[in-house]
Design a protein around this motif. Structure first.
Motif, PDB file in Angstrom:
ATOM      1  N   GLU A  71      26.609 -39.307  37.310  1.00 32.31           N
ATOM      2  CA  GLU A  71      25.998 -38.284  38.157  1.00 32.31           C
ATOM      3  C   GLU A  71      24.543 -38.643  38.410  1.00 32.31           C
ATOM      4  OE1 GLU A  71      24.592 -33.590  37.756  1.00 32.31           O
ATOM      5  OE2 GLU A  71      25.985 -34.440  36.295  1.00 32.31           O
ATOM      6  N   LYS A  73      21.247 -36.913  38.840  1.00 32.91           N
ATOM      7  CA  LYS A  73      20.766 -35.577  38.513  1.00 32.91           C
ATOM      8  C   LYS A  73      19.641 -35.130  39.453  1.00 32.91           C
ATOM      9  CE  LYS A  73      20.504 -34.663  34.075  1.00 32.91           C
ATOM     10  NZ  LYS A  73      20.154 -34.757  32.624  1.00 32.91           N
ATOM     11  N   SER A  74      19.427 -33.859  39.509  1.00 33.70           N
ATOM     12  CA  SER A  74      18.423 -33.304  40.421  1.00 33.70           C
ATOM     13  C   SER A  74      16.998 -33.716  40.049  1.00 33.70           C
ATOM     14  CB  SER A  74      18.517 -31.770  40.444  1.00 33.70           C
ATOM     15  OG  SER A  74      18.313 -31.236  39.141  1.00 33.70           O
ATOM     16  N   ASN A  75      16.803 -34.126  38.772  1.00 36.26           N
ATOM     17  CA  ASN A  75      15.472 -34.574  38.340  1.00 36.26           C
ATOM     18  C   ASN A  75      15.233 -36.061  38.591  1.00 36.26           C
ATOM     19  OD1 ASN A  75      17.115 -35.713  36.398  1.00 36.26           O
ATOM     20  ND2 ASN A  75      16.111 -34.757  34.638  1.00 36.26           N
ATOM     21  N   ARG A  77      17.119 -38.524  37.495  1.00 39.74           N
ATOM     22  CA  ARG A  77      17.656 -39.359  36.406  1.00 39.74           C
ATOM     23  C   ARG A  77      19.177 -39.452  36.520  1.00 39.74           C
ATOM     24  NH1 ARG A  77      13.564 -38.676  31.235  1.00 39.74           N
ATOM     25  NH2 ARG A  77      11.653 -38.869  32.492  1.00 39.74           N
ATOM     26  N   ARG A  79      23.091 -39.514  34.816  1.00 41.42           N
ATOM     27  CA  ARG A  79      24.021 -39.214  33.731  1.00 41.42           C
ATOM     28  C   ARG A  79      25.028 -40.349  33.647  1.00 41.42           C
ATOM     29  NH1 ARG A  79      25.633 -33.284  33.669  1.00 41.42           N
ATOM     30  NH2 ARG A  79      23.657 -33.225  32.537  1.00 41.42           N
ATOM     31  N   HIS A 113      17.322 -36.208  27.136  1.00 41.29           N
ATOM     32  CA  HIS A 113      16.557 -35.344  28.041  1.00 41.29           C
ATOM     33  C   HIS A 113      15.438 -34.651  27.266  1.00 41.29           C
ATOM     34  CE1 HIS A 113      15.743 -32.662  31.407  1.00 41.29           C
ATOM     35  NE2 HIS A 113      15.712 -31.660  30.536  1.00 41.29           N
ATOM     36  N   ALA A 131      25.904 -34.802  28.031  1.00 41.06           N
ATOM     37  CA  ALA A 131      25.108 -33.750  28.651  1.00 41.06           C
ATOM     38  C   ALA A 131      23.617 -33.943  28.434  1.00 41.06           C
ATOM     39  CB  ALA A 131      25.544 -32.387  28.099  1.00 41.06           C
ATOM     40  N   GLU A 134      20.316 -39.428  29.310  1.00 42.27           N
ATOM     41  CA  GLU A 134      20.114 -39.761  30.723  1.00 42.27           C
ATOM     42  C   GLU A 134      19.343 -41.078  30.843  1.00 42.27           C
ATOM     43  OE1 GLU A 134      18.046 -36.276  32.045  1.00 42.27           O
ATOM     44  OE2 GLU A 134      16.108 -36.948  31.249  1.00 42.27           O
ATOM     45  N   ASN A 143      13.865 -36.858  42.660  1.00 38.35           N
ATOM     46  CA  ASN A 143      15.064 -36.050  42.845  1.00 38.35           C
ATOM     47  C   ASN A 143      16.239 -36.962  43.185  1.00 38.35           C
ATOM     48  OD1 ASN A 143      14.791 -36.650  45.696  1.00 38.35           O
ATOM     49  ND2 ASN A 143      13.203 -35.055  45.736  1.00 38.35           N
ATOM     50  N   ALA A 144      17.407 -36.365  43.354  1.00 34.45           N
ATOM     51  CA  ALA A 144      18.613 -37.153  43.623  1.00 34.45           C
ATOM     52  C   ALA A 144      18.506 -37.915  44.940  1.00 34.45           C
ATOM     53  CB  ALA A 144      19.832 -36.234  43.631  1.00 34.45           C
TER      54      ALA A 144
END
Length: 340
Positions: A71, A73-75, A77, A79, A113, A131, A134, A143-144
């Motif tokens: 994934e 991530k919105s930050n 980074r 997953r 994280h 979870a 990262e 951001n993504a």
């Protein structure tokens, strides 16, 4: 040892092994050894022996543990989803490389994280899992969308920095000694056979497999004439194990069951006759390309030996003595008579 350093320095997580297979291919081409690739991308080299009706097959795997982008991530980074059987805690703080499908490569670091103890009260207690872990990419991303603009997408391969080092005391410590130590040993064995003009008693195949870490690297391309199938893979160390970093480990049983009794006894006899230091051992949570071949229904005699590796599937270490003892046993093994 120099060959092993080269091998571990080439990223090759299961599913993305073309670069290291090409390296092995070129090494064998320089020795004028003919090779072919199977459809799975593994490499098969064959040395013809006096008896072409009965064959041997030796295998080691060049694929390693790794990960994929699960994934963005919105930050900004990433997953991860793991490739192979290991735990997230074993890669915390590790440098890594992200390779896009177009071939671009970016560096990063695998972190919790909640890494900063100045910010997160539970930094030491939070679980090391998908979870919470990262990848921090070494690019200006917020951001993504910034990450996707680099060309990074879900499914891109992530490989881990091996941090390889050879010490003056003869140790080599690195990620991915499983199973590149054994690949280096097999390549040196082939070089020695060619250099010494050794005439093998049986046609012998060498499979450099590229899917062992996910369970099926050596279950195909076994000729009908193959009688003995010997996997060369790491010996696992830990509490209750006899394997060490200085001898060749001869596996008598792993998580799939016992290995062929007569072949095991022959390997022990060869070691004792030639003053090779060895240990017998059982690996309770382990499977090899030889056991994968057996599960696939092949009518073969199967065995497993290899150098002793400390801290398997983490930051591994072995000693040149273990590599040398493994190489010596293989040298005498390929010149021996079949057990059947």
């Amino acid at each position: 040892m120099n060959l092993l350093v080269d091998l571990v320095s080439i990223p090759s997580p299961s599913g993305n092994t073309n670069e290291v297979i090409t390296y092995v291919e070129n090494f064998l081409a320089d020795l004028q050894v003919k090779t072919r690739r199977n459809r799975k991308g593994g490499l098969i080299a064959t040395l013809e022996g006096r008896d072409t009706n009965h064959h041997r097959l030796l295998t080691a795997h060049v694929d390693t543990l790794g990960a994929m982008v699960k994934e963005i991530k919105s930050n900004g980074r990433l997953r991860l989803d793991l490739i192979g059987g290991f735990k997230f805690n074993s890669i915390e703080g590790e440098y890594c490389q992200i390779e896009t499908s177009s071939g671009k490569k970016f560096t990063g670091t695998i972190l919790m994280h909640q890494t900063s103890v100045h910010v997160y009260k539970d930094a030491g207690k939070a679980e090391r899992n998908q979870a919470n872990m990262e990848v921090r990419i070494d690019e200006k991303v917020h951001n993504a969308e910034d990450v996707k603009a680099l060309g990074i997408e879900v499914g891109d391969f992530v490989s881990f920095d091996p941090r390889v080092e050879v010490t003056p005391s003869g140790f080599i410590k690195s990620r991915h000694l499983d199973d590149k130590a054994s690949v280096a040993i097999l390549l040196q064995l082939i070089k020695q056979i060619k250099t010494d003009k050794v005439e093998l008693p049986y046609t012998t195949h060498f499979l450099i497999s590229n899917n062992e870490e996910i369970g099926y690297g050596g279950n195909s391309n076994i000729t009908p004439e193959t009688v003995e199938y010997l996997a060369v893979d790491m010996g696992a160390m830990g509490d209750g194990q006899s394997t060490d970093e200085y001898t060749v480990s001869i596996c008598v049983k792993d998580g799939t069951g016992p290995y062929h009794y007569e072949l095991r006894k022959k390997l022990v006899r060869l070691a004792e006759e030639n003053n090779i230091q060895y240990k017998l051992d059982i690996y309770p949570f382990y499977g090899s390309d030889a056991s994968a071949a057996i599960r696939s229904g092949h009518d073969i005699v199967h065995g497993l030996i290899g150098p002793g590796i400390d801290s398997s599937h983490a930051f591994e270490r072995t000693h040149k003595d273990s590599i040398e003892n493994t190489g010596k046993l293989l040298y005498y093994y390929v010149q021996s008579k079949l057990v059947l």
